[in-house]
Design a protein around this motif. Sequence first.
Motif, PDB file in Angstrom:
ATOM      1  N   LYS A 218      -2.307  -9.028  -4.632  1.00  0.00           N
ATOM      2  CA  LYS A 218      -2.642  -9.224  -3.537  1.00  0.00           C
ATOM      3  C   LYS A 218      -3.464 -10.089  -3.977  1.00  0.00           C
ATOM      4  CE  LYS A 218      -4.878  -6.225  -1.253  1.00  0.00           C
ATOM      5  NZ  LYS A 218      -6.939  -4.952  -0.837  1.00  0.00           N
TER       6      LYS A 218
ATOM      7  N   ARG B 240      -1.174  -3.097  -7.716  1.00  0.00           N
ATOM      8  CA  ARG B 240      -1.464  -3.442  -6.127  1.00  0.00           C
ATOM      9  C   ARG B 240      -1.961  -4.500  -5.780  1.00  0.00           C
ATOM     10  NH1 ARG B 240      -6.205  -1.971  -3.719  1.00  0.00           N
ATOM     11  NH2 ARG B 240      -5.656  -0.124  -4.261  1.00  0.00           N
ATOM     12  N   GLU B 241      -3.407  -4.291  -6.651  1.00  0.00           N
ATOM     13  CA  GLU B 241      -4.502  -5.641  -6.660  1.00  0.00           C
ATOM     14  C   GLU B 241      -4.438  -6.924  -7.130  1.00  0.00           C
ATOM     15  OE1 GLU B 241      -7.862  -5.369  -5.614  1.00  0.00           O
ATOM     16  OE2 GLU B 241      -6.967  -3.676  -4.365  1.00  0.00           O
TER      17      GLU B 241
ATOM     18  N   GLU C 157      -2.692   0.916  -8.987  1.00  0.00           N
ATOM     19  CA  GLU C 157      -3.805   0.338  -8.542  1.00  0.00           C
ATOM     20  C   GLU C 157      -4.050  -1.207  -8.966  1.00  0.00           C
ATOM     21  OE1 GLU C 157      -8.219   0.592  -7.583  1.00  0.00           O
ATOM     22  OE2 GLU C 157      -7.418   2.427  -8.038  1.00  0.00           O
ATOM     23  N   ASP C 158      -3.342  -1.167  -9.940  1.00  0.00           N
ATOM     24  CA  ASP C 158      -3.842  -2.152 -10.656  1.00  0.00           C
ATOM     25  C   ASP C 158      -3.291  -3.708 -10.382  1.00  0.00           C
ATOM     26  OD1 ASP C 158      -6.051  -1.970 -11.997  1.00  0.00           O
ATOM     27  OD2 ASP C 158      -4.824  -1.737 -14.162  1.00  0.00           O
TER      28      ASP C 158
ATOM     29  N   HIS D  35       0.738  -1.343  -0.025  1.00  0.00           N
ATOM     30  CA  HIS D  35       0.130   0.077   0.573  1.00  0.00           C
ATOM     31  C   HIS D  35       1.177   0.971   0.326  1.00  0.00           C
ATOM     32  CE1 HIS D  35      -4.366  -1.266   0.334  1.00  0.00           C
ATOM     33  NE2 HIS D  35      -3.745  -2.020   0.790  1.00  0.00           N
TER      34      HIS D  35
END
Length: 292
Positions: A56, A52-53, A49-50, A39
């Motif tokens: 995860k 990071r997803e 953001e993509d 994060h």
Amino acid sequence: MSDDIPPSTNAHKKGWFDKVSQLFQGEPQNREDLVDVIHDAEMRDVITEDTREMIKGVLEVSDLRVRDIMIPRAQIVAIQIDDSVEQLLSTVISSAHSRFPVINEDKDHIEGILLAKDLIQYGFNNSEDPFTLAKVIRPAVVVPESKRVDVLLKEFRSQRYHMAIVVDEYGGVSGLVTIEDILEEIVGEIEDEFDHDSAEETEIRKVSDNVYMLKALTPIEDFNEKFNTTFSDEEFDTVGGLVSHAFGHLPERNEKIVIGDIEFKVISADTRRLLQLSATFPSTTKSEEQPV
């Protein structure tokens, strides 16, 4: 040159890379700290953001077992070992799949896997040899329900196969899993040729004089307006809701039901909802499609 970079920027980057360095040195020791680093990297525009997803998703996959993502036995589209070329082509076309378990009598007796592309030479009569399914099927890979998903993904890649049959602790077939199922856990749903942007969720496509393809999310109001039908939308808003209610259960692929004088067929569905339907109007009374 690095001397031109403001000291504050260098400090931010150094702080983040220090954290990453600690990961490879054995610190931090728990996933929560790792998620914090990810994060933090997004907040500093080091990753998107993509990205990071997806990271995860990779972390979550490491906790999953095959039973968590497999296609259940009841939803397996299989073919019989003694099916003719015509029967096989019909199944391939209606399901739009590229691989099929080949069974003998029932789904607990898997003979192998058929790749749709292996039927091409027989479907167009380009082969002089008589057709037998045993000539073209490939060995089936069998995995237990308890197998870790990340381990299976590694095997998919290294051994170059795309589908595995899943068995329970007693050896019975409980489902199947594909490499796409695993990738969707990491990157999100992978759309096929029938999937469109949300702006096209209500698309209705004509495929013949009296057959139409439509999204299950198509509002009943839109369906009524297009075909001059009178289905009630008081209890259900979508055609998919209407069809599911008429079945009395969540139907599987290829199940059919007649509502009024229209035959609805399930083209695709997952474990929770209908995705796409076909609507076939009586050939004697052609559907009254309104001009668009």
